[in-house]
Enzyme design. Structure first.
Site, mmCIF file in Angstrom:
data_model
loop_
_atom_site.group_PDB
_atom_site.id
_atom_site.type_symbol
_atom_site.label_atom_id
_atom_site.label_comp_id
_atom_site.label_asym_id
_atom_site.label_seq_id
_atom_site.Cartn_x
_atom_site.Cartn_y
_atom_site.Cartn_z
ATOM 1 N N LYS A 199 0.635 -0.963 0.215
ATOM 2 C CA LYS A 199 0.064 -0.183 -0.016
ATOM 3 C C LYS A 199 0.741 1.627 0.057
ATOM 4 O O LYS A 199 2.046 1.414 0.023
ATOM 5 C CB LYS A 199 -0.509 -0.358 0.622
HETATM 6 C C1 LIG Z 1 -5.327 -4.546 1.756
HETATM 7 C C2 LIG Z 1 -6.695 -3.544 1.198
HETATM 8 C C3 LIG Z 1 -7.920 -4.769 2.581
HETATM 9 C C4 LIG Z 1 -7.229 -5.286 3.853
HETATM 10 O O1 LIG Z 1 -6.011 -4.782 4.535
HETATM 11 P P1 LIG Z 1 -5.105 -5.902 4.981
HETATM 12 O O2 LIG Z 1 -4.031 -4.372 5.844
HETATM 13 O O3 LIG Z 1 -4.298 -6.784 4.527
HETATM 14 O O4 LIG Z 1 -5.674 -6.802 6.290
HETATM 15 C C5 LIG Z 1 -9.129 -4.384 2.469
HETATM 16 N N1 LIG Z 1 -9.323 -3.590 1.586
HETATM 17 C C6 LIG Z 1 -8.731 -3.583 0.718
HETATM 18 C C7 LIG Z 1 -10.282 -2.907 -0.803
HETATM 19 C C8 LIG Z 1 -7.383 -3.821 0.241
HETATM 20 O O5 LIG Z 1 -6.663 -3.415 -0.165
#
Ligand SMILES: *Cc1c(COP(=O)(O)O)cnc(C)c1O
Length: 400
Positions: A199
């Protein structure tokens, strides 16, 4: 247009790259290491002063009133559903084209995720589809800023207001994005972020929820700490052992170590968004004249945060080459492409427990057979970007 007649690597030709270029990757610098090291030798490894600092810097960055740090993005979504009081019998509308956690957070609370189809050009939740799914049991809408493009919040907020629904932004793709000049993080009642390494910024694992509602923020701070009214550090400060558990919560705390890393990472956000947008411009320019290679549309009222760069490969223009072949051909060329996402309602869990089935969200289902996410992260070099473009020309050239 140049035609690439070289033999594809998947057919035994020479690959564009010798080592695999990932589709996403973190960027850790010495100052991040120093920030983490400073916490490791301090008094507090978790729930210390760095949590509040990270929350405050994050809230300032997205211009929200409050920010609540939690252990990951999935916990952020779960915590948001708790803040809204979602319970058995409640329905929450979610897009079909997203990561499973967007829907799972509703199921964690005993609620029913109801899958809405998406816009064919952007793959963002379609407000008209949302409107058609509202029932007396609907409590909330979760919009997902897929790939980093904010959804149509004016329309979604209007639908939410008219039906007295909460609006939640799963903003895990969109930190640093904007909609009509308003930052992601302020576009919905609750806005959930992830700090997974792919991210925009990372804390290893981590998450955040932003809100302007102090009652929501208070409920979320309770939920992340077992439903207990005070934390260890507060009690030490007050010289007291007493606490009360007033509701059933979880341990969803983010450590001080991670928060220090997050605060350090956040400083780079503007530069990293600019670099992602620059890479997107290069891709878009290079693909403009290649038949069958269609990047998702970007609406003019948004600033796109480009977590992902998603391309639809149109089989009708590529001698019916299917996505499985295209995916494997890129991998063989050393380009680490990915697919985001398998529509959530097609997963066995949702078929078995919620009776979902193929055909329910046809636009998302068709898109799924054509989409590929190309490498996109700020640490990519110009040569990396050029390699991706070369591979796109090579792979599609062989299909024309
Ligand atoms: C990455 C992501 C999540 C979950 O995040 P984590 O930190 O991996 O638990 C939820 N929704 C979307 C759209 C994501 O890309």
């Amino acid at each position: 247009m140049a035609t690439y007649s070289e033999k594809l690597a998947i057919h035994g030709g020479k690959p564009v790259r010798n080592s695999l270029l990932a589709y996403g990757k973190q960027w850790i610098q010495q100052e991040d290491v120093d920030a983490v090291n400073a916490v490791l030798t301090s008094d507090w490894l978790t729930t210390g002063p760095n949590v509040a600092v990270f929350e405050q810097r994050f809230a300032e960055t997205v211009r929200s009133k409050d920010a609540v740090a939690v252990s990951n993005g999935t916990a952020a979504l779960h915590t948001a559903m708790y803040a809204l009081g979602i319970r058995v019998g409640d329905e929450v509308i979610v897009p079909a084209m997203t990561f499973a956690a967007t829907a799972n957070c509703v199921a964690f609370m005993g609620g029913r995720p109801v899958f809405a189809d998406v816009d064919p050009d952007t793959l963002l939740i379609d407000p008209a589809a949302v409107e058609g799914l509202v029932t007396p049991r609907t409590k909330a809408i979760i919009a997902v800023d897929y790939a980093g493009q904010p959804c149509e919040y004016d329309r979604l907020a209007e639908i939410a207001d008219r039906h007295h629904l909460a609006l939640v932004d799963d903003a895990c793709h969109a930190l640093g994005g904007e909609y009509r000049g308003r930052p992601v993080g302020t576009l919905a009642d609750l806005n959930a972020f992830s700090f997974h390494p792919v991210k925009h910024i990372t804390t290893g694992e981590g998450g955040m929820i932003t809100t302007d509602r102090s009652d929501f923020a208070a409920r979320m701070r309770l939920f992340r700490n077992h439903g207990i009214t005070s934390d260890h550090r507060q009690r030490e400060h007050e010289g007291s052992w007493f606490y009360e558990m007033v509701d059933l919560g979880f341990n969803y705390r983010l450590t001080d170590i991670q928060c220090a890393l997050g605060t350090s990472q956040l400083k780079h956000l503007p530069d990293w968004i600019a670099r992602r947008q620059e890479i997107a411009r290069r891709y878009t320019g290079a693909f403009r004249d290649i038949p069958g290679v269609n990047p998702l549309a970007v609406r003019k009222e948004v600033s796109h945060a480009f977590h992902l760069f998603v391309v639809r490969f149109d089989p009708a223009e590529l001698r019916n080459a299917d996505r499985t072949f295209i995916f494997q051909a890129f991998r063989a060329e050393g380009i680490g492409v990915n697919v985001h996402y398998i529509p959530v309602h097609l997963h066995p869990y949702y078929r078995d427990h919620f009776g979902t089935s193929a055909g329910q969200c046809p636009i998302a289902e068709t898109a799924y057979t054509q989409i590929v996410s190309l490498p996109m992260f700020p640490l990519m070099t110009d040569q990396d970007v050029a390699d991706v473009i070369t591979a796109v020309k090579k792979v599609t050239g062989s299909c024309l």
